[in-house]
Design a protein around this motif. Structure first.
Motif, PDB file in Angstrom:
ATOM      1  N   ALA A  55       2.528   3.378 -14.625  1.00  0.00           N
ATOM      2  CA  ALA A  55       1.801   2.175 -14.197  1.00  0.00           C
ATOM      3  C   ALA A  55       2.087   1.853 -12.737  1.00  0.00           C
ATOM      4  O   ALA A  55       1.403   1.026 -12.127  1.00  0.00           O
ATOM      5  N   LYS A  56       3.096   2.508 -12.175  1.00  0.00           N
ATOM      6  CA  LYS A  56       3.494   2.229 -10.788  1.00  0.00           C
ATOM      7  C   LYS A  56       2.647   2.995  -9.776  1.00  0.00           C
ATOM      8  O   LYS A  56       2.676   2.678  -8.584  1.00  0.00           O
ATOM      9  N   GLY A  57       1.910   3.998 -10.243  1.00  0.00           N
ATOM     10  CA  GLY A  57       1.192   4.874  -9.328  1.00  0.00           C
ATOM     11  C   GLY A  57       0.221   4.149  -8.414  1.00  0.00           C
ATOM     12  O   GLY A  57       0.320   4.223  -7.188  1.00  0.00           O
ATOM     13  N   ALA A  58      -0.730   3.409  -9.011  1.00  0.00           N
ATOM     14  CA  ALA A  58      -1.742   2.713  -8.211  1.00  0.00           C
ATOM     15  C   ALA A  58      -1.149   1.569  -7.410  1.00  0.00           C
ATOM     16  O   ALA A  58      -1.599   1.261  -6.304  1.00  0.00           O
ATOM     17  N   ALA A  59      -0.140   0.921  -7.944  1.00  0.00           N
ATOM     18  CA  ALA A  59       0.439  -0.271  -7.314  1.00  0.00           C
ATOM     19  C   ALA A  59       1.333   0.045  -6.131  1.00  0.00           C
ATOM     20  O   ALA A  59       1.777  -0.870  -5.426  1.00  0.00           O
ATOM     21  N   THR A  60       1.604   1.325  -5.903  1.00  0.00           N
ATOM     22  CA  THR A  60       2.467   1.696  -4.777  1.00  0.00           C
ATOM     23  C   THR A  60       1.746   2.638  -3.812  1.00  0.00           C
ATOM     24  O   THR A  60       2.382   3.427  -3.126  1.00  0.00           O
ATOM     25  N   ARG A  61       0.428   2.525  -3.757  1.00  0.00           N
ATOM     26  CA  ARG A  61      -0.355   3.271  -2.784  1.00  0.00           C
ATOM     27  C   ARG A  61      -0.507   2.456  -1.502  1.00  0.00           C
ATOM     28  O   ARG A  61      -0.348   1.232  -1.495  1.00  0.00           O
ATOM     29  N   LEU A  62      -0.853   3.131  -0.425  1.00  0.00           N
ATOM     30  CA  LEU A  62      -1.030   2.486   0.872  1.00  0.00           C
ATOM     31  C   LEU A  62      -2.015   1.321   0.777  1.00  0.00           C
ATOM     32  O   LEU A  62      -3.073   1.435   0.168  1.00  0.00           O
ATOM     33  N   LEU A  63      -1.644   0.186   1.371  1.00  0.00           N
ATOM     34  CA  LEU A  63      -2.435  -1.043   1.459  1.00  0.00           C
ATOM     35  C   LEU A  63      -2.518  -1.813   0.146  1.00  0.00           C
ATOM     36  O   LEU A  63      -3.276  -2.773   0.053  1.00  0.00           O
ATOM     37  N   CYS A  64      -1.744  -1.432  -0.847  1.00  0.00           N
ATOM     38  CA  CYS A  64      -1.686  -2.223  -2.069  1.00  0.00           C
ATOM     39  C   CYS A  64      -0.701  -3.378  -1.878  1.00  0.00           C
ATOM     40  O   CYS A  64       0.420  -3.181  -1.377  1.00  0.00           O
ATOM     41  N   TYR A  65      -1.139  -4.552  -2.267  1.00  0.00           N
ATOM     42  CA  TYR A  65      -0.261  -5.724  -2.280  1.00  0.00           C
ATOM     43  C   TYR A  65       0.179  -5.929  -3.713  1.00  0.00           C
ATOM     44  O   TYR A  65      -0.655  -6.152  -4.604  1.00  0.00           O
TER      45      TYR A  65
END
Length: 247
Positions: free
Chosen positions: A45-55
């Motif tokens: 679940a951390k994959g999308a939330a730790t991409r560039l420009l994610c708040y």
């Protein structure tokens, strides 16, 4: 030690096949670099939330000598920025500015607030990109301790004339009667641009992006803010060079 904070991912780097090293501008702990384990797994679940420009809302713990993000929940992804190369490159410039100027491992509330608002306006197309860029550059210099002196002419203390001159190497303004006393590089700016620069520097934050300029005025404002930032920082920002190249 565990930190619970919100933060913006301003840099990412793949580590092996499953992990990621990210740079995060956090509200409570400034700029930190942290590992995200197994984030490339489809089950993570951390994959999308730790991409560039994610708040994201982050749970971070400090191991022996490094930070590790063990939980992340995305609050905003700024999707529209990823569909426009010019907007994306400008956003990455803001990220590089944050990494350069924001403090490490201490409170960075003002920096995070500035960048989040800039990304919001850019993502929603609510303000011209030139205006957003100039506001970010001038305000970031202010909160970094390099506020330009725009109240009056540095020599005679005159508040305003029809034309004034901005000195990027010092951040000061000079009136048309006193410009001959200055032998450094200057930029001639009309009253409207002086007013806009003062707004960027001195206005309350909730009004920071609320002004308009003509296209010519916007060009001058951008030139002043960019030259001042580059002169004071004495740093070449690779993302700025890329943004100007594609623009």
């Amino acid at each position: 030690m565990k930190i619970l904070t919100d933060g913006l991912i301003i840099g990412e780097q793949s580590v092996g096949e499953k992990d990621r090293l990210v740079t995060v501008l956090t509200r409570k702990s400034g700029v930190i670099r942290a590992f995200v384990k197994n984030c490339k797994s489809l089950k993570s679940a951390k994959g999308a939330a730790t991409r560039l420009l994610c708040y994201s809302r982050l749970s971070i713990y400090f191991g022996r000598d490094t930070y590790i993000i063990d939980d992340a929940v995305c609050e905003e992804m700024f999707i529209n920025l990823r569909n426009n190369i010019e907007d994306m490159s400008l956003s990455q410039y803001f990220c590089e500015l944050s990494e350069h100027f924001a403090p490490k491992e201490t409170d960075a509330e003002d920096f995070l607030r500035l960048i989040l608002n800039a990304l919001y306006f850019l993502n929603k197309k609510k303000r011209p990109a030139q205006l957003i860029k100039s506001v970010v550059e001038l305000r970031m210099m202010c909160i970094s301790g390099y506020m330009p002196g725009l109240i009056c002419c540095t020599f005679c203390k005159c508040y305003e004339t029809e034309k004034m001159y901005f000195l990027p190497y010092s951040g000061k303004i000079v009136c048309s009667d006193c410009i001959s006393k200055s032998d450094v590089h200057s930029i001639e700016i009309p009253r409207s641009v002086v007013t806009a620069m003062r707004h960027c520097v001195y206005s309350e934050f909730n009004r920071l992006f609320n002004f308009k300029l003509s296209s010519d005025g916007m060009e001058l404002l951008e030139r002043c803010s960019e030259e001042y930032l580059l002169c004071i920082s004495e740093h070449n920002f690779r993302t700025l060079a890329f943004y100007k190249n594609i623009k």
